[in-house]
Design an enzyme around this catalytic site. Structure first.
Site, mmCIF file in Angstrom:
data_model
loop_
_atom_site.group_PDB
_atom_site.id
_atom_site.type_symbol
_atom_site.label_atom_id
_atom_site.label_comp_id
_atom_site.label_asym_id
_atom_site.label_seq_id
_atom_site.Cartn_x
_atom_site.Cartn_y
_atom_site.Cartn_z
ATOM 1 N N CYS A 48 0.859 -1.187 0.000
ATOM 2 C CA CYS A 48 0.000 0.000 0.000
ATOM 3 C C CYS A 48 0.894 1.235 0.000
ATOM 4 O O CYS A 48 1.619 1.481 0.970
ATOM 5 C CB CYS A 48 -0.891 -0.026 1.235
ATOM 6 S SG CYS A 48 -1.914 1.430 1.370
ATOM 7 N N GLY A 49 0.890 1.982 -1.081
ATOM 8 C CA GLY A 49 1.790 3.122 -1.229
ATOM 9 C C GLY A 49 1.469 4.262 -0.274
ATOM 10 O O GLY A 49 2.361 4.805 0.398
ATOM 11 N N ASN B 125 -7.085 -4.268 -8.130
ATOM 12 C CA ASN B 125 -7.561 -2.911 -7.914
ATOM 13 C C ASN B 125 -7.830 -2.323 -9.296
ATOM 14 O O ASN B 125 -7.187 -2.717 -10.280
ATOM 15 C CB ASN B 125 -6.495 -2.099 -7.174
ATOM 16 C CG ASN B 125 -6.162 -2.704 -5.825
ATOM 17 O OD1 ASN B 125 -6.891 -2.539 -4.866
ATOM 18 N ND2 ASN B 125 -5.056 -3.447 -5.748
ATOM 19 N N ARG C 194 -9.593 -3.196 -4.086
ATOM 20 C CA ARG C 194 -9.766 -4.548 -3.578
ATOM 21 C C ARG C 194 -9.484 -4.540 -2.075
ATOM 22 O O ARG C 194 -8.574 -3.843 -1.616
ATOM 23 C CB ARG C 194 -8.742 -5.434 -4.306
ATOM 24 C CG ARG C 194 -8.635 -6.828 -3.819
ATOM 25 C CD ARG C 194 -7.575 -7.583 -4.575
ATOM 26 N NE ARG C 194 -6.222 -7.267 -4.103
ATOM 27 C CZ ARG C 194 -5.152 -8.013 -4.344
ATOM 28 N NH1 ARG C 194 -5.263 -9.106 -5.076
ATOM 29 N NH2 ARG C 194 -3.968 -7.668 -3.892
ATOM 30 N N CYS D 48 -5.167 6.067 -4.014
ATOM 31 C CA CYS D 48 -4.469 4.781 -3.947
ATOM 32 C C CYS D 48 -3.074 4.981 -4.526
ATOM 33 O O CYS D 48 -2.926 5.288 -5.713
ATOM 34 C CB CYS D 48 -5.247 3.737 -4.741
ATOM 35 S SG CYS D 48 -4.478 2.132 -4.693
ATOM 36 N N GLY D 49 -2.058 4.821 -3.690
ATOM 37 C CA GLY D 49 -0.691 5.142 -4.090
ATOM 38 C C GLY D 49 -0.112 4.198 -5.130
ATOM 39 O O GLY D 49 0.483 4.639 -6.129
HETATM 40 N N1 LIG Z 1 -4.429 1.962 -1.058
HETATM 41 C C1 LIG Z 1 -3.246 1.242 -1.359
HETATM 42 C C2 LIG Z 1 -3.345 0.027 -2.171
HETATM 43 C C3 LIG Z 1 -3.847 -1.100 -1.408
HETATM 44 C C4 LIG Z 1 -3.901 -2.333 -2.235
HETATM 45 C C5 LIG Z 1 -4.906 -3.258 -1.718
HETATM 46 N N2 LIG Z 1 -6.259 -2.766 -1.823
HETATM 47 C C6 LIG Z 1 -4.758 -4.621 -2.349
HETATM 48 O O1 LIG Z 1 -4.389 -4.743 -3.504
HETATM 49 O O2 LIG Z 1 -4.992 -5.602 -1.641
HETATM 50 C C7 LIG Z 1 -2.185 2.176 -1.889
HETATM 51 O O3 LIG Z 1 -2.185 3.355 -1.550
HETATM 52 O O4 LIG Z 1 -1.315 1.752 -2.632
#
Ligand SMILES: N[C@H](CCC[C@H](N)C(=O)O)C(=O)O
Length: 255
Positions: free
Chosen positions: A71-72, A168, A187, A196-197
């Protein structure tokens, strides 16, 4: 048990200092803490643990309590947390589920180095890649009125992704030279999040492939503004940085 709440462009997290390795990990408990009515409310929960040879270890769970991939925005928030705790100075190297990450801390931003990306599955109407988490990237002319939840859910559970753990899903509108707007169905949260990073990282690389955007991309997300910097080499994309704010919102005690 003491907890903290952090957010990075509206992607929000419950954060616990677990250097004593005492947090009672269970899917039900984490889902409960992340629940926006019955719990604290968050897109995910992170533990900061000790790790030999690194400043700390990042453990990330989605809001449904499943252990997520990278999670970025969570990584950026956990770096801010480590800095707030006095564990790190302006620079850090930590370990997460997808490997080692470096990050730089400034007053208003955290710059997080992401994993290198060499494989992109480019299809006629989407790009799919792993930037630490799996991401589907597709384009639209009207992001504001797009059914992110309905379309995102259909793609996340549909084939070929549904039977392989899902994905995602990012919807992109081109805003100008090196500028995008992005909305993401996540996801593990099973809903649209404010940012979402790893998702905007995938969108920036896709925009390099499709639109020739070079070196950096500025990305407007529901919860603010993020920047991706990257280098394209003959082996793919390297020195990818996710840059944006990460803020402590409050702290409290879990009953
Ligand atoms: N919010 C996250 C990504 C989470 C990924 C997660 N939802 C999965 O693939 O299980 C971000 O900032 O990168």
């Amino acid at each position: 048990m003491k907890f903290y709440k952090y957010q990075g462009t509206g992607n929000d997290f419950v954060v616990v200092d677990d250097r004593a390795n005492s947090f009672p990990i269970s899917q039900e408990y984490i889902a409960h803490l992340c629940h926006r009515r019955f719990g604290i409310g968050a897109d995910g929960l992170m533990l900061l643990q000790n790790a030999e040879g690194y400043d700390f270890r990042m453990i990330y769970f989605n809001s449904d309590g499943t252990e997520g991939s990278m999670c970025g925005n969570g990584g950026r928030c956990l770096v801010r947390f480590a800095h707030d705790l006095g564990i790190i100075g302006e620079q850090t190297t930590f370990i997460a589920v997808d490997g080692e990450h470096e990050a730089k801390v400034s007053a208003d931003k955290i710059s997080l180095k992401m994993i290198d990306v060499s494989e992109i599955d480019q299809q006629a109407d989407y790009d799919f890649m792993n930037t630490g988490s799996p991401h589907y990237v597709t384009y639209t002319d009207d992001l504001e009125h797009y059914d992110v939840y309905g379309s995102g859910k259909a793609i996340r559970y549909g084939e070929p992704f549904g039977s392989k753990g899902g994905t995602n899903v990012n919807f992109v509108e081109v805003k100008g030279e090196n500028a995008l707007a992005v909305r993401t169905y996540e996801r593990g949260v099973e809903d649209e999040t404010y940012a979402c990073g790893t998702g905007v990282t995938a969108c920036a690389l896709s925009a390099n492939l499709r639109l020739g955007f070079d070196n950096y991309v500025d990305i407007k997300v529901m919860g603010g503004q993020l920047r991706i910097e990257f280098e394209k080499t003959e082996n793919g994309y390297q020195n990818i940085y996710l840059i944006g704010p990460a803020v402590r919102v409050f702290e409290g005690e879990i009953a």
